[in-house]
Design a protein around this motif. Structure first.
Motif, PDB file in Angstrom:
ATOM      1  N   GLU A 139      -7.654 -23.366 -40.291  1.00 26.29           N
ATOM      2  CA  GLU A 139      -7.009 -22.873 -39.070  1.00 26.29           C
ATOM      3  C   GLU A 139      -6.807 -24.004 -38.054  1.00 26.29           C
ATOM      4  O   GLU A 139      -6.317 -23.755 -36.956  1.00 26.29           O
ATOM      5  CB  GLU A 139      -7.843 -21.756 -38.435  1.00 26.29           C
TER       6      GLU A 139
ATOM      7  N   SER B 102      -8.960 -25.431 -36.347  1.00 26.54           N
ATOM      8  CA  SER B 102      -9.691 -24.999 -35.168  1.00 26.54           C
ATOM      9  C   SER B 102     -10.959 -25.820 -34.985  1.00 26.54           C
ATOM     10  O   SER B 102     -11.203 -26.809 -35.684  1.00 26.54           O
ATOM     11  CB  SER B 102     -10.024 -23.503 -35.287  1.00 26.54           C
TER      12      SER B 102
ATOM     13  N   ARG C  69     -11.094 -16.713 -40.913  1.00 25.74           N
ATOM     14  CA  ARG C  69      -9.759 -17.132 -40.484  1.00 25.74           C
ATOM     15  C   ARG C  69      -9.133 -16.080 -39.572  1.00 25.74           C
ATOM     16  O   ARG C  69      -8.504 -16.415 -38.554  1.00 25.74           O
ATOM     17  CB  ARG C  69      -8.857 -17.386 -41.694  1.00 25.74           C
ATOM     18  N   ASP C  70      -9.289 -14.822 -39.933  1.00 28.99           N
ATOM     19  CA  ASP C  70      -8.734 -13.748 -39.122  1.00 28.99           C
ATOM     20  C   ASP C  70      -9.366 -13.726 -37.734  1.00 28.99           C
ATOM     21  O   ASP C  70      -8.672 -13.536 -36.725  1.00 28.99           O
ATOM     22  CB  ASP C  70      -8.951 -12.405 -39.831  1.00 28.99           C
TER      23      ASP C  70
ATOM     24  N   LYS D  79      -8.007 -16.698 -35.670  1.00 30.49           N
ATOM     25  CA  LYS D  79      -6.579 -16.580 -35.343  1.00 30.49           C
ATOM     26  C   LYS D  79      -6.266 -15.383 -34.453  1.00 30.49           C
ATOM     27  O   LYS D  79      -5.550 -15.521 -33.445  1.00 30.49           O
ATOM     28  CB  LYS D  79      -5.782 -16.479 -36.644  1.00 30.49           C
ATOM     29  N   ASN D  80      -6.806 -14.222 -34.797  1.00 29.42           N
ATOM     30  CA  ASN D  80      -6.373 -12.988 -34.151  1.00 29.42           C
ATOM     31  C   ASN D  80      -7.336 -12.429 -33.117  1.00 29.42           C
ATOM     32  O   ASN D  80      -6.967 -11.520 -32.363  1.00 29.42           O
ATOM     33  CB  ASN D  80      -6.105 -11.920 -35.223  1.00 29.42           C
TER      34      ASN D  80
ATOM     35  N   TYR E  52      -7.786 -16.477 -30.865  1.00 33.31           N
ATOM     36  CA  TYR E  52      -6.530 -17.204 -30.610  1.00 33.31           C
ATOM     37  C   TYR E  52      -6.761 -18.719 -30.585  1.00 33.31           C
ATOM     38  O   TYR E  52      -6.266 -19.427 -29.714  1.00 33.31           O
ATOM     39  CB  TYR E  52      -5.893 -16.744 -29.297  1.00 33.31           C
TER      40      TYR E  52
ATOM     41  N   THR F 238      -6.311 -20.926 -33.360  1.00 33.75           N
ATOM     42  CA  THR F 238      -5.614 -21.764 -34.334  1.00 33.75           C
ATOM     43  C   THR F 238      -5.063 -22.998 -33.617  1.00 33.75           C
ATOM     44  O   THR F 238      -4.520 -22.902 -32.508  1.00 33.75           O
ATOM     45  CB  THR F 238      -4.477 -20.971 -35.008  1.00 33.75           C
TER      46      THR F 238
END
Length: 302
Positions: A40, A42, A285-286, A289-290, A293, A295
């Motif tokens: 990601e 991140s 990863r989810d 990312k979601n 936020y 990424t």
């Protein structure tokens, strides 16, 4: 030159971003979490707490460090020693200085001392003692003030009762005194968050949906002036987390969410570790990312 954990935390605070810290109660979880963070693009901490080698399957801080160093990614992953209690969840004394010393020798890049079950003065004293050791090794130290509930092996009051009464919440005057006198770099606070249960009978249960007293977070940040930490990050209302980050929270611990994902996958496929790792990878990863936020956060921080 590699960026150090304290610099990462301060940069995240400056950007108004939160850094997730993923707990690894199973050694096998380190690999998929590290890969998810990198993929990601991140930045996150990978961490282990004493309770996770005492009551789960992370084996030891040295074993987690060994696994971390196999899969770490420069500028993306940082190794943190989570909850090292002075008095543990069973109300037994812990040789906390020895454990912190072991972690430093194993290559942990930040550590935590938890004296929250002590009086204010004793918490300050033990934190200052541990901080001196951490700072001599040039790494930051996290401490805790207030009572983030959930780890104790006893029945917890209903969540709404905890929140409405501010039961265990970190007090402003104590926080100001604590930060000044303990030399901690980050402070874990109680602001409505709760830990996932660790007792055998309840560790598979879904956590109550928690929320954060964001105004209290903002007031704490004003008096402390250092990155604040939110333990029990799994299961908190999404909008509460985002608002808390704006108010002063910088590090968010995530344990129950990824642990239960791993354990459920093992049950689904009769102990298939690679299948469980894939599930943890996708969940991590989810989350990055979601939920956070975050990424491409590495491009902004490192």
């Amino acid at each position: 030159m590699a960026m150090k954990t304290q610099a990462v935390m301060l940069k995240a605070r400056e950007l108004g971003k939160g850094i997730p810290a993923f707990n690894c109660p199973y050694v096998e979880m380190v690999k998929p979490i590290a890969e998810a963070i990198k993929d990601e693009n991140s930045v996150a901490l990978i961490e282990v707490a004493r309770v996770e080698w005492e009551k789960f399957y992370s084996q030891s801080p040295e074993r987690i460090a060994e696994e971390f160093h196999k899969y770490k990614s420069e500028g993306h992953t940082f190794l943190h020693l989570d909850h090292i209690p002075v008095i543990d969840e069973d109300y037994k004394e812990v040789d906390y200085m020895d454990l912190i010393s072991r972690a430093i020798k194993a290559g942990f890049q930040s550590v935590m001392i938890d004296g929250s079950r002590l009086s204010l003065d004793e918490n300050i004293r033990t934190t200052a003692e541990a901080a001196a050791m951490a700072h001599e090794a040039d790494i930051p130290i996290e401490a805790e003030l207030g009572a983030v509930m959930g780890h104790e092996n006893k029945e917890m009051p209903p969540y709404e009762e905890i929140f409405a009464s501010h039961m265990g919440f970190t007090k402003l005057d104590e926080a100001e005194k604590f930060v000044k006198e303990s030399s901690c770099n980050w402070l874990s606070v109680a602001v409505g968050n709760i830990h996932g249960a660790v007792a055998d009978a309840v560790r598979d249960q879904k956590k109550p949906e928690a929320r954060i007293d964001v105004d209290h977070v903002a007031d704490l940040y004003k008096v402390c002036g250092i990155p604040l930490v939110l333990h029990g990050g799994s299961g908190i209302r999404h909008e509460s987390v985002l608002e808390a980050i704006k108010a002063g929270i910088t590090k968010i611990n995530v344990g129950t969410e990824v642990r239960q994902c791993y354990e459920q996958a093992l049950r689904e496929r009769s102990g298939d570790v690679e299948y469980a790792r894939e599930k943890v990878y996708l969940r991590t990863r989810d989350y990055i990312k979601n939920y956070m936020y975050n990424t491409d956060l590495a491009d902004q921080i490192c």
